[in-house]
Design a protein around this motif. Structure first.
Motif, short mmCIF file in Angstrom:
data_model
loop_
_atom_site.label_atom_id
_atom_site.label_comp_id
_atom_site.label_asym_id
_atom_site.label_seq_id
_atom_site.Cartn_x
_atom_site.Cartn_y
_atom_site.Cartn_z
N CYS A 106 2.85 -21.58 -16.36
CA CYS A 106 4.11 -20.87 -16.22
C CYS A 106 4.56 -20.83 -14.77
N ASP A 107 5.87 -20.87 -14.58
CA ASP A 107 6.47 -20.84 -13.24
C ASP A 107 6.77 -19.41 -12.79
N THR A 108 6.95 -18.50 -13.76
CA THR A 108 7.40 -17.14 -13.46
C THR A 108 6.84 -16.19 -14.50
N VAL A 109 6.60 -14.94 -14.08
CA VAL A 109 6.25 -13.86 -15.00
C VAL A 109 7.39 -12.85 -14.93
N VAL A 110 7.87 -12.44 -16.10
CA VAL A 110 8.89 -11.39 -16.18
C VAL A 110 8.28 -10.28 -17.03
N MET A 111 8.13 -9.10 -16.44
CA MET A 111 7.46 -8.02 -17.17
C MET A 111 8.06 -6.66 -16.84
N GLY A 112 7.88 -5.74 -17.78
CA GLY A 112 8.28 -4.37 -17.57
C GLY A 112 7.33 -3.70 -16.60
N THR A 113 7.82 -2.66 -15.94
CA THR A 113 6.99 -1.98 -14.94
C THR A 113 6.11 -0.90 -15.55
N ARG A 114 6.44 -0.46 -16.73
CA ARG A 114 5.62 0.57 -17.37
C ARG A 114 5.47 0.21 -18.83
N GLY A 115 4.23 0.36 -19.34
CA GLY A 115 3.96 0.01 -20.73
C GLY A 115 3.47 1.18 -21.52
N LEU A 116 2.74 0.88 -22.59
CA LEU A 116 2.30 1.90 -23.52
C LEU A 116 0.93 2.48 -23.20
N GLY A 117 0.26 2.00 -22.18
CA GLY A 117 -1.09 2.47 -21.88
C GLY A 117 -2.11 1.47 -22.35
N SER A 118 -3.35 1.61 -21.95
CA SER A 118 -4.37 0.61 -22.26
C SER A 118 -4.58 0.42 -23.75
N PHE A 119 -4.47 1.47 -24.53
CA PHE A 119 -4.68 1.33 -25.97
C PHE A 119 -3.56 0.55 -26.62
N GLY A 120 -2.33 0.77 -26.16
CA GLY A 120 -1.18 0.12 -26.77
C GLY A 120 -0.82 -1.21 -26.16
N GLY A 121 -1.42 -1.60 -25.08
CA GLY A 121 -1.08 -2.87 -24.46
C GLY A 121 -1.14 -2.76 -22.96
N LEU A 122 0.00 -2.71 -22.34
CA LEU A 122 0.05 -2.68 -20.89
C LEU A 122 -0.21 -1.27 -20.36
N LEU A 123 -0.99 -1.18 -19.32
CA LEU A 123 -1.20 0.10 -18.65
C LEU A 123 0.05 0.47 -17.88
N LEU A 124 0.13 1.69 -17.42
CA LEU A 124 1.25 2.07 -16.58
C LEU A 124 1.30 1.14 -15.39
N GLY A 125 2.26 1.25 -14.54
CA GLY A 125 2.54 0.34 -13.45
C GLY A 125 1.37 -0.32 -12.76
N SER A 126 0.15 0.14 -12.98
CA SER A 126 -1.00 -0.48 -12.33
C SER A 126 -1.19 -1.92 -12.79
N VAL A 127 -0.82 -2.25 -14.01
CA VAL A 127 -0.94 -3.63 -14.49
C VAL A 127 0.03 -4.52 -13.72
N ALA A 128 1.27 -4.08 -13.60
CA ALA A 128 2.26 -4.86 -12.85
C ALA A 128 1.79 -5.08 -11.42
N ASN A 129 1.26 -4.05 -10.81
CA ASN A 129 0.76 -4.15 -9.44
C ASN A 129 -0.37 -5.18 -9.35
N ARG A 130 -1.27 -5.15 -10.29
CA ARG A 130 -2.39 -6.10 -10.27
C ARG A 130 -1.90 -7.52 -10.52
N VAL A 131 -0.96 -7.69 -11.43
CA VAL A 131 -0.43 -9.03 -11.72
C VAL A 131 0.22 -9.62 -10.49
#
Length: 143
Positions: A106-131
């Motif tokens: 992939c050339d680009t990642v497009v993602m939301g900054t806040r998700g549903l939490g670790s159980f539901g998928g993406l963690l809060l903004g910490s996932v975006a920060n790590r990515v």
């Protein structure tokens, strides 16, 4: 062809990221190839508490949940006439996003900054920060 990865957990922010990609596709000179990924937390974390057959059942349930979450994204992309593939995985969300970027080239990642939490998928903004720190391609964050 421009390849875009959209981590998708069904949250409002993930839906906004998907809408952004759909809008972007209409403005691009070259077509987009969109890859939508849902990562569920691996059941191996429960290995000390569950028997192997129970872990396999949990794993199957998580993969089914991921497919269900991705169905709405797929429907939205189809309605927009966007060529796409959906992907499911288990593990740590940010790590699996980085793996998918490399694997799918992939050339680009497009993602939301806040998700549903670790159980539901993406963690809060910490996932975006790590990515942002783990991938070698541009990351577009959508609120």
């Amino acid at each position: 062809m421009h390849k875009v990865l959209v981590p998708f957990d069904g949250s409002v922010h993930a839906r906004h990221a998907l809408e952004y990609v759909i809008g972007l596709a209409g403005q691009m000179a070259r077509p987009l190839e969109v890859h939508v990924l849902n990562v569920q937390s691996s059941p191996m974390a429960y290995g000390d508490y569950l028997a192997p057959d129970m872990i396999e059942g949990v794993r199957a349930g998580l993969l089914n949940e991921a497919r269900d979450v991705l169905q709405s994204a797929s429907d939205q992309l189809k309605a927009g006439g966007i060529v796409h593939e959906t992907h499911v995985d288990l593990g740590h969300v940010a790590e699996q996003i980085a793996v998918a970027v490399k694997k799918l080239e992939c050339d680009t990642v497009v993602m939301g900054t806040r998700g549903l939490g670790s159980f539901g998928g993406l963690l809060l903004g910490s996932v975006a920060n790590r990515v942002i720190h783990d991938v070698k391609v541009p990351v577009i964050l959508i609120k």
